[in-house]
Design a protein around this motif. Structure first.
Motif, PDB file in Angstrom:
ATOM      1  N   ASP A 174     -99.993 -11.260  74.275  1.00  0.00           N
ATOM      2  CA  ASP A 174    -100.290  -9.992  74.946  1.00  0.00           C
ATOM      3  C   ASP A 174    -101.456 -10.083  75.918  1.00  0.00           C
ATOM      4  O   ASP A 174    -101.473  -9.392  76.929  1.00  0.00           O
ATOM      5  N   ASN A 175    -102.453 -10.914  75.607  1.00  0.00           N
ATOM      6  CA  ASN A 175    -103.611 -11.060  76.494  1.00  0.00           C
ATOM      7  C   ASN A 175    -104.177 -12.466  76.334  1.00  0.00           C
ATOM      8  O   ASN A 175    -105.282 -12.649  75.815  1.00  0.00           O
ATOM      9  N   PRO A 176    -103.433 -13.480  76.778  1.00  0.00           N
ATOM     10  CA  PRO A 176    -103.835 -14.872  76.544  1.00  0.00           C
ATOM     11  C   PRO A 176    -105.143 -15.263  77.209  1.00  0.00           C
ATOM     12  O   PRO A 176    -105.806 -16.199  76.767  1.00  0.00           O
ATOM     13  N   ASP A 177    -105.527 -14.563  78.268  1.00  0.00           N
ATOM     14  CA  ASP A 177    -106.775 -14.882  78.970  1.00  0.00           C
ATOM     15  C   ASP A 177    -107.920 -13.945  78.578  1.00  0.00           C
ATOM     16  O   ASP A 177    -109.010 -14.019  79.149  1.00  0.00           O
ATOM     17  N   GLY A 178    -107.671 -13.071  77.608  1.00  0.00           N
ATOM     18  CA  GLY A 178    -108.676 -12.090  77.224  1.00  0.00           C
ATOM     19  C   GLY A 178    -109.653 -12.620  76.191  1.00  0.00           C
ATOM     20  O   GLY A 178    -109.635 -13.805  75.831  1.00  0.00           O
TER      21      GLY A 178
END
Length: 766
Positions: free
Chosen positions: A196-200
């Motif tokens: 859902d938010n791999p770079d978060g």
């Protein structure tokens, strides 16, 4: 008053007045003095304060005043004064450490130490370590000298130490802790597992920030998820639902007072524009649910605000992948109020405004402090859960612990089906959670749960045992297979229909166009058309339908199973609408006696009868296996048998009914269905009223009786499109179990029946 009762009473009163007490704080000591004076406990006051102001032991021999470090029996680092440690038990780690330090002394020095330590409170000779000691003084405490009003071992010495231990949370009886989630990999991102938010932010970053009293990193994570939804990175509900939920979360966090002020000019223009517009059925239903006259200026203003907000969202997102790929393929998205993106934005706006109202009414959040609405994902949920667990284990007061335990209890109860949730602070600055189950439709027809026979078996096995679970699921699978087979029969029969001009005409009506448009958007079919140099977006309706049948036949000849939703649904819908008098009246130019249209009607009727027979077979199977004692037509007054109860129980579990019935209050979960804010107590009341239960539903005993009543007295009935759970007199439909097939899978979609929907809409109406 006995010292233990006095100390207990003093701790509670001090906590009430100051919050987190510190008995070494001069201001807190002053308050304690006032409390004890108010109670007339002057002797106790004197003795307690002598203890609190006592200096550590002062020995003549400087070596005895040295402070040394050691590890206690639990391996924790401690320190203490050598002279004090020598008065403790022989086997205590502190004494052992002190004796080791004195190991090189002469016999003369040892005799002197024995003499001085003995005069300070022990009569045991210290011979490093030949003799034993019967002194039981805790080796971590610096005991006052003798001659003092609170010398070691007296009742008030114990009482005063008990006071200190209580406020430090170090009572002899350890505070119960809750197990915690594994945090060993919290500092790592796993883009394959958490998409859902791999770079978060990492789970550790979210967790640490929450534990520091902030929600900044949590907010950053959610903002990243929201951006990714526009990039077609979807959650479990699919791309469209994930985008709708994302916009709902943002709307719940919107300051609409400010937004309305900033957009007043646009809102006024929209009010004038739609003032004379005829209200749609959906708009009329929304007005009723809001408790507003559909023709009133107030409702006109509400619609104007909703449309301005929706138009802004379309403008903001019209160039995003999600809009262009998943919504704008349907031209109504940009022009018609009924377009799919517009529908989702209306649901997001309606739901958010009502959620905000509900949150204000609950008054569980301090809305002046930061709070955030979160889309549930596995990654962020783990971080939040770890924080809630820590809040329980690290609570400083009984009240804080009670609050933290309630939040964790609600979390564990609702986390399996909350779609979104709000995290914020209460008025005491403590983390507070509200779970939210989101459904788009305000008619309450959306399924509450999608399951499979295998999942249903697991639930039934846990509650009713393997025999009941197997009996129910075996019949489910057998009859679901019949439904699957008839749907493949539908696809085959549909592929052999001749596509006539009249058939194409009916497919161009507003009722059938959504199904035709969906066909144009199917990836594999688009590839099939492109391979034949045909444009899926511009090809005419008749030619499109001809190619649909060609593609279906090719798959069937290759031994494959074409998708029912793609290759069979259009014929079923043609057959369904072609027999409706209103539809015929609205389309007088269509020849409904056309062979293809009549053929579609026959396909629809064949499928309808087979599905109904499958439902009847299932209900009959349960009655037979539960005979002769269970309910049947021949035994109409009996309770449901074990297999019937098992099936009803599975339906109730799918709709989370037991959970809602057992809820103590409404501040842990909200079911937001379009404009309807439904609480657990509303569901409990409706299921009792509509099932004919007349007992008390507020006590634990009453709640158990209601659950038993539902399983024993609600009847399983075969419907044309689903298996229905009716009240005992079969007057009202409570729940609906629809059987579906998806590829090779068997699906069961469970939702509220008509009676429950009617009741909940009325209770949720403002």
């Amino acid at each position: 008053m006995h010292h233990t009762k006095l100390i207990d009473k003093l701790v509670r009163e001090l906590s009430y007045r100051v919050g987190v007490p510190n008995i070494h704080d001069k201001e807190h000591q002053s308050i304690m003095s006032e409390i004890l004076s108010e109670w007339g406990e002057y002797d106790a006051k004197q003795r307690i304060f002598e203890f609190l102001t006592e200096e550590p032991r002062k020995f003549k021999n400087p070596i005895l005043n040295r402070t040394i470090k050691y590890k206690d029996k639990n391996g924790k680092d401690k320190e203490g004064i050598v002279g004090n440690l020598l008065t403790t038990k022989k086997e205590s780690p502190g004494r052992i450490a002190a004796e080791k330090m004195l190991g090189g002394l002469s016999d003369e020095d040892r005799d002197a130490i024995n003499k001085e330590v003995g005069s300070q409170g022990t009569q045991q000779k210290i011979d490093f370590p030949k003799d034993d000691s019967t002194n039981t003084t805790d080796d971590t405490k610096e005991t006052p000298t003798t001659g003092n009003a609170l010398k070691p071992g007296t009742e008030f010495a114990k009482a005063a130490q008990d006071l200190e231990d209580r406020v430090k949370g170090k009572k002899n009886k350890e505070v119960e802790t809750v197990p915690t989630i594994d945090k060993s990999n919290f500092d790592k991102k796993d883009p394959k597992k958490y998409k859902d938010n791999p770079d978060g932010p990492t789970r550790k970053a979210i967790y640490d920030d929450l534990n520091n009293g902030n929600i900044d990193v949590l907010s950053e994570y959610q903002d990243g998820v929201s951006v990714n939804r526009t990039k077609r990175i979807a959650g479990a509900g699919g791309k469209k639902a994930s985008e709708g939920e994302s916009k709902y979360c943002g709307a719940v966090d919107t300051n609409f007072d400010k937004w309305e002020s900033d957009n007043q000019e646009d809102i006024s223009k929209k009010e004038a524009e739609i003032k004379s517009r005829k209200r749609s059925a959906d708009e009329s239903r929304t007005a009723i649910q809001l408790g507003i006259d559909v023709d009133s200026p107030e409702f006109n203003t509400y619609l104007a605000k909703r449309e301005v907000w929706t138009e802004q969202k379309i403008e903001e997102n019209k160039n995003t992948p999600i809009f262009k790929k998943d919504f704008a393929g349907n031209k109504k998205s940009q022009a018609s109020p009924l377009g799919p993106y517009t529908e989702w934005m209306h649901a997001a706006y309606d739901g958010a405004r009502q959620t905000q109202n509900h949150i204000k009414e609950l008054d569980i959040f301090d809305l002046s402090k930061p709070h955030k609405t979160i889309q549930s994902t596995a990654e962020v949920d783990e971080a939040v859960q770890a924080h809630l667990e820590d809040n329980v284990n690290n609570a400083k007061t009984d009240e804080d612990r009670k609050h933290a335990k309630k939040q964790l209890k609600n979390w564990n109860k609702y986390k399996s089906y909350h779609d979104t949730y709000v995290i914020g602070k209460d008025k005491e600055g403590r983390t507070t959670y509200l779970g939210i189950s989101n459904k788009k439709g305000d008619a309450l027809k959306d399924p509450q749960n999608n399951s499979t026979p295998a999942k249903r078996f697991k639930v039934l096995k846990e509650k009713f045992g393997e025999d009941v679970a197997k009996g129910v699921t075996d019949s489910l699978e057998k009859n679901l297979k019949r439904v699957e087979e008839v749907k493949q029969t539908t696809v085959k029969a549909s592929s052999n229909l001749e596509i006539t001009d009249e058939y194409a005409k009916i497919c161009e009506t507003k009722e059938l166009q959504p199904y035709v448009q969906k066909l144009r958007e199917v990836g594999k079919f688009r590839d099939y058309l492109k391979a034949k140099n045909l444009d899926p977006d511009t090809i005419g309706t008749k030619e499109l339908l001809i190619e649909m049948n060609n593609h279906a036949r090719e798959q069937l000849e290759a031994g494959k199973k074409p998708s029912y939703g793609v290759y069979g649904k259009i014929a079923i819908k043609v057959g369904e609408f072609s027999i409706q008098d209103k539809f015929k009246k609205n389309n007088p130019k269509i020849n409904f006696d056309d062979n293809a249209i009549v053929g579609a009607g026959q396909i629809k009727e064949t499928e309808k009868q087979t599905v109904k027979e499958s439902h009847q077979s299932f209900v009959s199977d349960l009655e037979k296996v539960d005979s002769p004692d269970g309910y049947s037509k021949d035994n109409p007054d009996a309770d449901n048998g074990p297999h019937q109860q098992g099936y009803v129980g599975g339906v109730l579990d799918a709709c989370h009914i037991d959970s809602y019935i057992d809820s103590e209050d409404n501040d842990g979960m909200l079911v937001q269905m379009g404009v309807n804010s439904v609480t657990p107590s509303m569901i409990r009341k409706c299921v009792a009223e509509r099932s004919g239960f007349t007992g008390d539903t507020t006590t634990p005993e009453g709640k158990k009786a209601l659950k038993d009543h539902l399983r024993k007295r609600c009847r399983i009935t075969a419907g044309e499109s689903s298996v229905k759970i009716m009240n005992g007199n079969k007057e009202e439909e409570l729940f609906d179990d629809s059987w579906r097939t998806a590829g090779e899978s068997q699906k069961i979609a469970t939702g509220f029946g008509e009676g429950m929907r009617d009741c909940l809409i009325k209770k949720a109406a403002k």
